[in-house]
Enzyme design. Structure first.
Site, PDB file in Angstrom:
ATOM      1  N   ASP A  39       7.355   1.674   6.135  1.00  0.00           N
ATOM      2  CA  ASP A  39       7.954   1.799   4.013  1.00  0.00           C
ATOM      3  C   ASP A  39       7.475   0.803   3.683  1.00  0.00           C
ATOM      4  O   ASP A  39       6.908  -0.894   4.443  1.00  0.00           O
ATOM      5  CB  ASP A  39       9.099   1.640   4.130  1.00  0.00           C
ATOM      6  CG  ASP A  39       9.788   1.603   2.445  1.00  0.00           C
ATOM      7  OD1 ASP A  39       9.544   2.314   1.558  1.00  0.00           O
ATOM      8  OD2 ASP A  39      10.057   0.669   2.384  1.00  0.00           O
ATOM      9  N   GLU A  88       3.162   3.700   4.396  1.00  0.00           N
ATOM     10  CA  GLU A  88       3.053   4.284   2.850  1.00  0.00           C
ATOM     11  C   GLU A  88       2.314   2.549   2.411  1.00  0.00           C
ATOM     12  O   GLU A  88       3.040   1.244   2.505  1.00  0.00           O
ATOM     13  CB  GLU A  88       4.286   3.861   2.635  1.00  0.00           C
ATOM     14  CG  GLU A  88       4.351   4.467   1.085  1.00  0.00           C
ATOM     15  CD  GLU A  88       5.903   4.148   0.378  1.00  0.00           C
ATOM     16  OE1 GLU A  88       6.004   4.010  -0.881  1.00  0.00           O
ATOM     17  OE2 GLU A  88       5.766   3.053   1.191  1.00  0.00           O
TER      18      GLU A  88
END
Length: 574
Positions: free
Chosen positions: A220, A293
């Protein structure tokens, strides 16, 4: 009469031999947002047992691997992205035994489980932060601390940096008598990766879950992990203004040149990949993978793959289509963005295609419900990895949620005038399984977010019974991906005028497949002989959407293919 404008650059991308293709290189990845997938215990929140119960559905639609948004112990200030125990399961989702049962059932169905890994920060309720705030020597420098600066006798944060969730990136801690950095929520203090102990501690977290049976991680918010190094006095510079934005509390008020995409970020990704390789060697079996990401410039993203010396992320998410395609985009724009990735990808790497996730408006709301099948044809028809966010396969759309009912902290920290621009709640509503109460998601009287009002029309049960539903078109496209041509064939991508996107997949000795997508509302007549080489005089319809009057196995002449408004089809040579 029709216009035929062909984008001059066609791409022929050579792919490896079938024997060299690992499970993930042509895999179908599916994101599950656990709070919204399936509630097994009637509390209105999805859980691990619910996911386990519905794994056969993932098998039905041909999913290779599913990544779960965070399931770890958390006070849920940001719905799991604020992790308090990096090696524990949050009780709202279940127990470690529930997770192990999920892994076992997934293994039976040959579905890999990928976990969401949040490296940038922990919760402020994490034991590491509690000890750091107390000044314990072992954890003192686990986070980014600064005593601030005194201006006219008033203590202020050390920099002007603005949080993604609005306001200062710095929050004062009374116990430590210092400010701590948080690029996101104040309850999400940033870890200090300039401390080697932090790097090792997080690598140990990866090892723990890999040994449990996870097949990798979606990492993330990677660009935020490092800030520019402090100077000799321990201070950082202010970030420059973005003159186009007037709200000083808004994240976009500043140009984040000192708090994102620092060069050390890539080195950390390479270090995490080393852990993957280490566990591959230790446990054997199928490859484990990293998905990263990053909404970063393309030249930065390509370095996530590796640098020629170090391996990096196998799947650095390709957000070209997700972030840049709009309702008004023409076929040239689609083609350009596809080429952006394919033309810049390092040799020997694998492309991936993404149109949705838990942070972005759904395809049907962003681009129009009549383009849902077209977008799925793109991600499932191009070479490499496809990534689907739960519900996009059946055409779920955003759900309007009032200011009073909004729970997303990114929106809640704004105001009633601004929240709709910031909220992510509309894309996180409960999965629509059936026309039963709460769309079959839960038997609770109230669900954590409201169920879409259209659930009786858009749900898995109903769409299974409609021949050209979004779900059934998706399943046909997925089945087609098992063909050798789609697994290992070359690709040529072009725009045929402003309205039609076309791409051809070809492999010597096998049928070629041509995808045609009419993005707009004009009727188009296409002479494919002038677009692609080595195609047969006649072509056969393999997949059609509900805008088509054609049916599967119908034939057409290559020099006169008629496309109705918003029609999307896959043809094969005969």
């Amino acid at each position: 009469m029709f216009k035929l404008l062909v984008l001059s650059c066609l791409l022929a991308l050579a792919l490896p031999s079938l024997a060299e293709v690992g499970w993930w290189k042509t895999g179908q990845f599916y994101q599950i947002y656990p709070r919204s997938f399936k509630d097994s215990d009637g509390d209105g929140v999805g859980d691990l047992i619910g996911i386990t119960q519905q794994l056969p559905y993932l098998k039905e639609i041909g999913i290779t691997a599913t990544w779960l948004s965070p399931i770890f112990t958390s006070p849920m200030a940001d719905f799991g992205y604020d992790v308090a125990d990096l090696k524990g399961i949050d009780p709202i989702f279940g127990t470690m035994e529930d997770f192990e049962a999920l892994l076992a059932r997934a293994k039976e169905l040959d579905i890999k489980i990928i976990l969401d890994f949040v490296p940038n920060h922990t919760s402020d309720e994490c034991d590491w932060f509690i000890r750091s705030a107390a000044g314990e020597e072992e954890y003192k420098d686990f986070y980014v601390w600064h005593t601030g600066k005194v201006v006219n006798g008033i203590r202020q944060p050390p920099t002007n940096w603005v949080s993604v969730f609005r306001g200062s990136m710095w929050t004062w801690n009374e116990q430590r008598q210092a400010y701590y950095l948080h690029q996101f929520h104040a309850k999400q203090p940033d870890l200090n990766y300039r401390n080697p102990k932090v790097v090792e501690a997080m690598k140990d977290v990866l090892r723990f879950w890999l040994r449990k049976g996870a097949y990798g991680f979606r990492i993330d918010a990677v660009p935020h992990v490092y800030e520019i190094p402090a100077d000799a006095d321990g201070n950082w510079p202010d970030e420059p203004r973005n003159e186009a934005v007037s709200d000083p509390e808004d994240y976009t008020y500043l140009q984040h040149i000192y708090t994102t995409d620092q060069p050390e970020t890539l080195e950390l990704v390479y270090a995490f990949r080393d852990v993957i390789e280490e566990i591959d060697a230790e446990l054997g079996g199928d490859d484990r993978v990293l998905l990263t990401e990053a909404y970063s410039p393309l030249e930065v993203l390509m370095q996530y793959y590796g640098n020629g010396t170090h391996l990096g992320s196998q799947i650095p998410f390709n957000f070209e289509l997700l972030a840049k395609i709009s309702y008004s985009s023409d076929a040239y724009h689609y083609s350009e963005l596809i080429h952006n990735w394919l033309d810049n990808m390092p040799e020997g790497q694998v492309a991936n295609w993404v149109f949705g996730n838990h942070d972005q408006s759904r395809i049907g709301s962003r681009l129009g419900a009549d383009r849902i099948d077209a977008c799925n044809m793109i991600i499932l028809g191009l070479p490499g990895v496809s990534v689907t966010y739960q519900g996009e396969e059946m055409g779920m759309t955003d759900v309007w949620i009032s200011w009073e009912d909004t729970v997303d902290p990114q929106a809640c920290q704004s105001n009633e005038q601004e929240f709709e621009r910031l909220t992510r709640d509309p894309v996180r509503t409960p999965f629509q399984w059936s026309d039963e109460v709460n769309a079959g998601f839960s038997n609770a009287s109230v669900t954590w977010l409201p169920v879409a009002s259209n659930y009786k029309l858009v749900n898995v049960k109903k769409e299974r019974g409609i021949a050209l539903s979004h779900l059934n078109v998706y399943k046909q496209l997925r089945a087609l991906r098992d063909e050798p041509t789609l697994k290992q064939g070359d690709v040529s991508v072009t725009a045929i005028g402003p309205n039609v996107l076309a791409f051809k997949r070809s492999l010597a000795g096998y049928k070629s497949y041509i995808t045609l997508i009419n993005i707009n509302d004009d009727v188009e007549s296409i002479n494919l002989d002038s677009v692609f080489t080595s195609i047969t005089t006649q072509l056969q319809y393999v997949v059609v959407n509900d805008k088509s009057v054609r049916r599967k196995n119908d034939l057409t002449f290559a020099n006169s293919v008629l496309l109705l408004p918003k029609e999307a089809v896959v043809l094969s040579t005969v």
